[in-house]
Scaffold this active site. Sequence first.
Site, short mmCIF file in Angstrom:
data_model
loop_
_atom_site.label_atom_id
_atom_site.label_comp_id
_atom_site.label_asym_id
_atom_site.label_seq_id
_atom_site.Cartn_x
_atom_site.Cartn_y
_atom_site.Cartn_z
N LYS A 74 0.86 -1.19 0.00
CA LYS A 74 0.00 0.00 0.00
C LYS A 74 0.90 1.24 0.00
O LYS A 74 1.92 1.27 0.71
CB LYS A 74 -0.88 -0.04 1.27
CG LYS A 74 -1.88 1.08 1.38
CD LYS A 74 -2.70 0.93 2.66
CE LYS A 74 -3.75 2.01 2.80
NZ LYS A 74 -4.53 1.88 4.04
N SER A 149 -9.47 1.69 3.09
CA SER A 149 -8.64 2.41 2.17
C SER A 149 -7.65 1.56 1.38
O SER A 149 -7.11 2.04 0.38
CB SER A 149 -7.86 3.49 2.94
OG SER A 149 -7.05 2.92 3.93
N SER A 173 -9.60 -0.74 7.14
CA SER A 173 -9.06 -0.60 5.79
C SER A 173 -8.42 -1.83 5.17
O SER A 173 -8.17 -1.84 3.97
CB SER A 173 -8.05 0.53 5.76
OG SER A 173 -8.73 1.74 5.64
N1 GLN Z 1 -12.84 3.89 6.56
C1 GLN Z 1 -12.21 4.21 7.77
C2 GLN Z 1 -11.77 5.66 7.77
O1 GLN Z 1 -11.92 6.28 6.77
C3 GLN Z 1 -11.02 3.33 8.02
C4 GLN Z 1 -9.85 3.71 7.21
C5 GLN Z 1 -8.60 2.98 7.60
O2 GLN Z 1 -8.65 1.96 8.27
N2 GLN Z 1 -7.48 3.54 7.18
O3 GLN Z 1 -11.28 6.14 8.73
#
Ligand code: GLN
Length: 465
Positions: A74, A149, A173
């Site tokens: 990532k 994400s 994410s």
């Molecule tokens: N969707 C969640 C957020 O936007 C989790 C994102 C993540 O785990 N980086 O915070």
Amino acid sequence: MDSQIKHIHQQLVSKEITCTALVQERLDLLKENTYNTVNSLLEITALELAAKVDAKIQKGEKIGLLEGIPFGIKDVYMVQGTYTTASSNLLKNYKSPYTATAIQKLLDAGAIPLVKENCDSFGHGSSSENTIFGAVKNAINPELVAGGSSGGSAVNVAKDYTVFSIGGDTGGSIRQPAGYNNIYGLKPTYGKISRFGLMAYASSTDCVGPLAKTVEDIRIILNVMSGKDSKDQTSYNSKSISEKEISTNTIKTVGYFKNFIESKAIDPDVKADFLASIEKIKATGIKIKELDFFKSDILVSTYYTLAMAETASNLSRLDGTNYGNRIEAENLIETYAVTRSENFSEESKRRIVGGNQVLSQGFSDEIYLKGLALRDQISENFRKDFQEVDVILSPVTPSSPPKIGESLKDPHAMYLSDAYTVGFSLGQLPTLTVPQGTVTGLQISAAKNNEELVLKFANFLKDTI
Ligand code: GLN
């Protein structure tokens, strides 16, 4: 053999394939792909490393299990000399001066990095649309979002462009995109894997973890990346998990949160499929226990209060002085302001503004400290639950992935779609998505540092539902 890593290892050792051909094939697939999974390719390094593995095999030298296995990263991890953009305009031209500990451990084991993967900018999002590289498309239906994400990482694994990928999970994410693309994705216990070299989103829940196609591959990668790191004071040593100890089920009691399933927001199919899975588990003689938990909207608001506060604080360093695209203005204050307002996405700015608001004088007691107090109560709830059950099972998401474009229209709806993942993040618990049970899979959670229970139960579910 139920491990892609072991299968490819055998092919390499028996000279059925060369590492160079393997790496070249995957690089070509990544290059041609239309799912927007790639931020940058690490072609030269990957081919150089592959040639070294081939030379070793030619000479008859032994290679390690991960040696020559292609993987994805990532684009929020430092890998020395590579672009590390966090899918943002601000860091579009930023190159890492050092390598993240978790990634270094994989490199030391001989795994070959192919790609820095598309994701929501700075981890802000649940759909991988908040990116300057174009929305990532779902591996099963490209009209739908990939989830986020870590969307690029999940799609690369699902499409076999990488054998495994390393995502980051702050509030879901890894688990949610794994669910949206029908693969496995593990958020380990907070601290089990060093965060050094992972760009900070919300430091108190940020976790490094693998996405892969089999439980065995998740186990192998977890073992390599785990352990105390003097560069991350929240990391700790843990024992390695053997294949044998997760091969037979010892789980006797499984819990689930009644209010997750009775919530108005859950899609009727997800609910029916979840309950059908519970029935199948029950039929094997395992005890099922309904548990009480906080309402989803409380979980989501607690998570977003704390995550926004932490990200506002973490991202304050990005002002164009030491990192990123600086935009000169009339004076220094203006330079900071213009650099930040031009280079952060709408979603990141929303979070920075929200985070600074909850931390500001006059608000912090009422909002931020309340969030911290709720988090303690959530942890206490989990502590009690795990005195009664071995693992907790939940759906990953209340519904199936939305169409590309939909979530951008309604950020609040997007935050609510994280209802089932964020609680386990606040509790810092090990949680694994398995591609079974509902259209977006199931999550298995255990008490802290009990990853072996989670993996064991995943193996059991494979043959049960
Ligand atoms: N969707 C969640 C957020 O936007 C989790 C994102 C993540 O785990 N980086 O915070």
